[in-house]
Design a protein around this motif. Structure first.
Motif, PDB file in Angstrom:
ATOM      1  N   ALA A   1      -9.308 -60.323  22.964  1.00  0.00           N
ATOM      2  CA  ALA A   1     -10.537 -60.599  23.704  1.00  0.00           C
ATOM      3  C   ALA A   1     -11.191 -61.902  23.261  1.00  0.00           C
ATOM      4  O   ALA A   1     -11.737 -62.647  24.085  1.00  0.00           O
ATOM      5  N   GLY A   2     -11.135 -62.195  21.954  1.00  0.00           N
ATOM      6  CA  GLY A   2     -11.770 -63.411  21.457  1.00  0.00           C
ATOM      7  C   GLY A   2     -11.121 -64.670  21.997  1.00  0.00           C
ATOM      8  O   GLY A   2     -11.805 -65.600  22.444  1.00  0.00           O
ATOM      9  N   ALA A   3      -9.792 -64.705  21.989  1.00  0.00           N
ATOM     10  CA  ALA A   3      -9.086 -65.870  22.522  1.00  0.00           C
ATOM     11  C   ALA A   3      -9.327 -66.007  24.021  1.00  0.00           C
ATOM     12  O   ALA A   3      -9.499 -67.117  24.538  1.00  0.00           O
ATOM     13  N   GLY A   4      -9.360 -64.875  24.717  1.00  0.00           N
ATOM     14  CA  GLY A   4      -9.620 -64.916  26.151  1.00  0.00           C
ATOM     15  C   GLY A   4     -10.998 -65.445  26.483  1.00  0.00           C
ATOM     16  O   GLY A   4     -11.171 -66.222  27.430  1.00  0.00           O
ATOM     17  N   PHE A   5     -11.976 -65.050  25.703  1.00  0.00           N
ATOM     18  CA  PHE A   5     -13.354 -65.492  25.920  1.00  0.00           C
ATOM     19  C   PHE A   5     -13.467 -67.006  25.781  1.00  0.00           C
ATOM     20  O   PHE A   5     -14.099 -67.676  26.603  1.00  0.00           O
ATOM     21  N   ILE A   6     -12.835 -67.546  24.768  1.00  0.00           N
ATOM     22  CA  ILE A   6     -12.919 -68.989  24.509  1.00  0.00           C
ATOM     23  C   ILE A   6     -12.243 -69.788  25.628  1.00  0.00           C
ATOM     24  O   ILE A   6     -12.784 -70.787  26.114  1.00  0.00           O
ATOM     25  N   CYS A   7     -11.076 -69.333  26.049  1.00  0.00           N
ATOM     26  CA  CYS A   7     -10.284 -70.117  27.011  1.00  0.00           C
ATOM     27  C   CYS A   7     -10.712 -69.896  28.458  1.00  0.00           C
ATOM     28  O   CYS A   7     -10.417 -70.735  29.315  1.00  0.00           O
ATOM     29  N   ALA A   8     -11.396 -68.790  28.750  1.00  0.00           N
ATOM     30  CA  ALA A   8     -11.821 -68.535  30.123  1.00  0.00           C
ATOM     31  C   ALA A   8     -12.791 -69.608  30.607  1.00  0.00           C
ATOM     32  O   ALA A   8     -12.726 -70.037  31.762  1.00  0.00           O
ATOM     33  N   GLY A   9     -13.692 -70.043  29.741  1.00  0.00           N
ATOM     34  CA  GLY A   9     -14.641 -71.081  30.129  1.00  0.00           C
ATOM     35  C   GLY A   9     -13.961 -72.392  30.470  1.00  0.00           C
ATOM     36  O   GLY A   9     -14.358 -73.084  31.410  1.00  0.00           O
ATOM     37  N   VAL A  10     -12.890 -72.707  29.732  1.00  0.00           N
ATOM     38  CA  VAL A  10     -12.137 -73.933  30.003  1.00  0.00           C
ATOM     39  C   VAL A  10     -11.475 -73.846  31.376  1.00  0.00           C
ATOM     40  O   VAL A  10     -11.539 -74.778  32.186  1.00  0.00           O
ATOM     41  N   GLY A  11     -10.834 -72.700  31.660  1.00  0.00           N
ATOM     42  CA  GLY A  11     -10.176 -72.521  32.945  1.00  0.00           C
ATOM     43  C   GLY A  11     -11.152 -72.537  34.105  1.00  0.00           C
ATOM     44  O   GLY A  11     -10.885 -73.129  35.161  1.00  0.00           O
ATOM     45  N   ALA A  12     -12.308 -71.884  33.937  1.00  0.00           N
ATOM     46  CA  ALA A  12     -13.306 -71.839  34.998  1.00  0.00           C
ATOM     47  C   ALA A  12     -13.887 -73.220  35.282  1.00  0.00           C
ATOM     48  O   ALA A  12     -14.098 -73.586  36.448  1.00  0.00           O
ATOM     49  N   ARG A  13     -14.129 -73.971  34.243  1.00  0.00           N
ATOM     50  CA  ARG A  13     -14.688 -75.323  34.426  1.00  0.00           C
ATOM     51  C   ARG A  13     -13.700 -76.221  35.176  1.00  0.00           C
ATOM     52  O   ARG A  13     -14.089 -77.015  36.042  1.00  0.00           O
ATOM     53  N   LEU A  14     -12.423 -76.074  34.869  1.00  0.00           N
ATOM     54  CA  LEU A  14     -11.398 -76.846  35.558  1.00  0.00           C
ATOM     55  C   LEU A  14     -11.336 -76.460  37.037  1.00  0.00           C
ATOM     56  O   LEU A  14     -11.217 -77.321  37.915  1.00  0.00           O
ATOM     57  N   ALA A  15     -11.430 -75.165  37.319  1.00  0.00           N
ATOM     58  CA  ALA A  15     -11.347 -74.686  38.704  1.00  0.00           C
ATOM     59  C   ALA A  15     -12.480 -75.211  39.563  1.00  0.00           C
ATOM     60  O   ALA A  15     -12.284 -75.530  40.740  1.00  0.00           O
ATOM     61  N   THR A  16     -13.682 -75.295  39.009  1.00  0.00           N
ATOM     62  CA  THR A  16     -14.827 -75.757  39.801  1.00  0.00           C
ATOM     63  C   THR A  16     -14.698 -77.220  40.205  1.00  0.00           C
ATOM     64  O   THR A  16     -15.397 -77.680  41.109  1.00  0.00           O
ATOM     65  N   LYS A  17     -13.778 -77.950  39.582  1.00  0.00           N
ATOM     66  CA  LYS A  17     -13.602 -79.367  39.891  1.00  0.00           C
ATOM     67  C   LYS A  17     -12.372 -79.633  40.766  1.00  0.00           C
ATOM     68  O   LYS A  17     -12.117 -80.770  41.156  1.00  0.00           O
ATOM     69  N   MET A  18     -11.599 -78.582  41.080  1.00  0.00           N
ATOM     70  CA  MET A  18     -10.361 -78.765  41.829  1.00  0.00           C
ATOM     71  C   MET A  18     -10.531 -78.378  43.298  1.00  0.00           C
ATOM     72  O   MET A  18     -11.480 -77.680  43.672  1.00  0.00           O
ATOM     73  N   ASP A  19      -9.571 -78.811  44.134  1.00  0.00           N
ATOM     74  CA  ASP A  19      -9.572 -78.484  45.550  1.00  0.00           C
ATOM     75  C   ASP A  19      -9.341 -76.991  45.743  1.00  0.00           C
ATOM     76  O   ASP A  19      -8.437 -76.397  45.129  1.00  0.00           O
ATOM     77  N   ALA A  20     -10.145 -76.355  46.635  1.00  0.00           N
ATOM     78  CA  ALA A  20     -10.077 -74.912  46.839  1.00  0.00           C
ATOM     79  C   ALA A  20      -8.730 -74.469  47.389  1.00  0.00           C
ATOM     80  O   ALA A  20      -8.232 -73.381  47.052  1.00  0.00           O
ATOM     81  N   GLN A  21      -8.096 -75.278  48.252  1.00  0.00           N
ATOM     82  CA  GLN A  21      -6.808 -74.913  48.834  1.00  0.00           C
ATOM     83  C   GLN A  21      -5.716 -74.854  47.780  1.00  0.00           C
ATOM     84  O   GLN A  21      -4.843 -73.982  47.820  1.00  0.00           O
ATOM     85  N   VAL A  22      -5.776 -75.759  46.823  1.00  0.00           N
ATOM     86  CA  VAL A  22      -4.795 -75.764  45.733  1.00  0.00           C
ATOM     87  C   VAL A  22      -4.955 -74.502  44.894  1.00  0.00           C
ATOM     88  O   VAL A  22      -3.972 -73.852  44.524  1.00  0.00           O
ATOM     89  N   ILE A  23      -6.193 -74.131  44.609  1.00  0.00           N
ATOM     90  CA  ILE A  23      -6.457 -72.925  43.824  1.00  0.00           C
ATOM     91  C   ILE A  23      -5.950 -71.698  44.570  1.00  0.00           C
ATOM     92  O   ILE A  23      -5.335 -70.796  43.987  1.00  0.00           O
ATOM     93  N   GLN A  24      -6.190 -71.656  45.875  1.00  0.00           N
ATOM     94  CA  GLN A  24      -5.792 -70.500  46.676  1.00  0.00           C
ATOM     95  C   GLN A  24      -4.279 -70.315  46.699  1.00  0.00           C
ATOM     96  O   GLN A  24      -3.774 -69.202  46.552  1.00  0.00           O
ATOM     97  N   PHE A  25      -3.554 -71.416  46.878  1.00  0.00           N
ATOM     98  CA  PHE A  25      -2.100 -71.325  46.890  1.00  0.00           C
ATOM     99  C   PHE A  25      -1.580 -70.899  45.508  1.00  0.00           C
ATOM    100  O   PHE A  25      -0.666 -70.069  45.402  1.00  0.00           O
ATOM    101  N   GLY A  26      -2.139 -71.454  44.460  1.00  0.00           N
ATOM    102  CA  GLY A  26      -1.743 -71.069  43.113  1.00  0.00           C
ATOM    103  C   GLY A  26      -2.028 -69.609  42.830  1.00  0.00           C
ATOM    104  O   GLY A  26      -1.242 -68.924  42.168  1.00  0.00           O
ATOM    105  N   PHE A  27      -3.134 -69.118  43.360  1.00  0.00           N
ATOM    106  CA  PHE A  27      -3.507 -67.710  43.218  1.00  0.00           C
ATOM    107  C   PHE A  27      -2.422 -66.821  43.818  1.00  0.00           C
ATOM    108  O   PHE A  27      -2.010 -65.811  43.229  1.00  0.00           O
ATOM    109  N   ALA A  28      -1.951 -67.164  45.018  1.00  0.00           N
ATOM    110  CA  ALA A  28      -0.922 -66.379  45.696  1.00  0.00           C
ATOM    111  C   ALA A  28       0.386 -66.368  44.901  1.00  0.00           C
ATOM    112  O   ALA A  28       1.022 -65.320  44.745  1.00  0.00           O
ATOM    113  N   ILE A  29       0.778 -67.517  44.388  1.00  0.00           N
ATOM    114  CA  ILE A  29       2.017 -67.598  43.595  1.00  0.00           C
ATOM    115  C   ILE A  29       1.896 -66.757  42.333  1.00  0.00           C
ATOM    116  O   ILE A  29       2.845 -66.069  41.922  1.00  0.00           O
TER     117      ILE A  29
END
Length: 249
Positions: free
Chosen positions: A78-106
């Motif tokens: 849980a500790g490692a997940g907590f630290i890295c989740a913020g990094v992943g979320a911050r990256l997602a808010t700056k990326m194109d939504a269509q790219v995120i959606q396709f990656g989600f499906a894969i």
């Protein structure tokens, strides 16, 4: 008013599914919200998190009541997940939504395949892999980053790995994964909220509905045969992936 009632009913359905599969309900809510409610991928992910966080709290408590966790193993995961989740979320808010959606499906297709072959992987892992603190910290790092990026809660990534690689039962893996998903979902929600990718009124109505039904889902998860639960989880993932791929056209 009608919209809030619909959101509430939607939350009831998502809460039951989230409790049953130990994922907080966001995995199926996100593609449905993008297709039926016509929200952007980022807004759907952020709004679903409003529902997921309280659902995860209740689901985690219910699983803990039935299957007490090994806390020395929970903390590094849980500790490692907590630290890295913020990094992943911050990256997602700056990326194109269509790219995120396709990656989600894969990602969903990959997880479904992993879950379907988990029995063979578990047999191999008995002589190769055991859930040590360091290995779970590595898992928490990867799952937290992916969970933060896709806004689905890191448990959806962790469950197939915990069952297929570390050999945990489906129910035990779902309970362990919730300990990872809860803190990582909290920091992801804050990040999406700061970025303006949350519909708070819709998410709150969904959260209220989910809180009423998540315990039902957990109850039925413990009643379902292991093979049935595993198969349904895989079909669930493939269905979500199909919805997202259709969204691309």
């Amino acid at each position: 008013m009608l919209a809030l009632i619909i959101d509430f009913a939607f939350g009831v359905a998502m809460g039951a599914l989230g409790g049953f599969f130990g994922i907080g309900g966001g995995l199926i809510a996100i593609p449905v919200m993008t297709i039926i409610f016509e929200q952007s991928q980022k807004l759907a992910q952020g709004t679903a998190l409003v529902m997921m966080v309280p659902n995860l709290v209740l689901a985690f408590w219910r699983y803990q009541q039935r299957t007490p966790l090994n806390w020395p193993l929970v903390f590094p995961l849980a500790g490692a997940g907590f630290i890295c989740a913020g990094v992943g979320a911050r990256l997602a808010t700056k990326m194109d939504a269509q790219v995120i959606q396709f990656g989600f499906a894969i990602l969903m297709i990959f997880l479904a395949m992993l879950n379907l072959v988990r029995a063979r992987l578990a047999a191999i892992s008995k002589s190769l892999t055991h859930p040590t603190s360091s290995r779970l910290a590595v898992l928490g790092t990867g799952c937290g980053a992916l969970g933060g990026f896709f806004g689905v809660g890191a448990s959806v990534v962790a469950v197939p790995v915990l069952t297929g690689v570390f050999g945990l039962t489906q129910v035990a893996a779902q309970g362990m994964a919730l300990s990872l998903a809860l803190p990582s979902s909290l920091v992801t929600l804050v990040t999406y909220g700061i970025g303006g990718h949350v519909n708070w009124s819709m998410g709150s109505a969904m959260a209220l509905g989910g809180l009423l039904s998540v315990s039902w889902g957990v109850k039925w998860a413990y009643r379902a045969p292991e093979a049935v639960l595993c198969g349904l989880f895989s079909l669930f993932l493939l269905g979500c992936a199909g919805l997202l791929i259709l969204r691309q056209f």
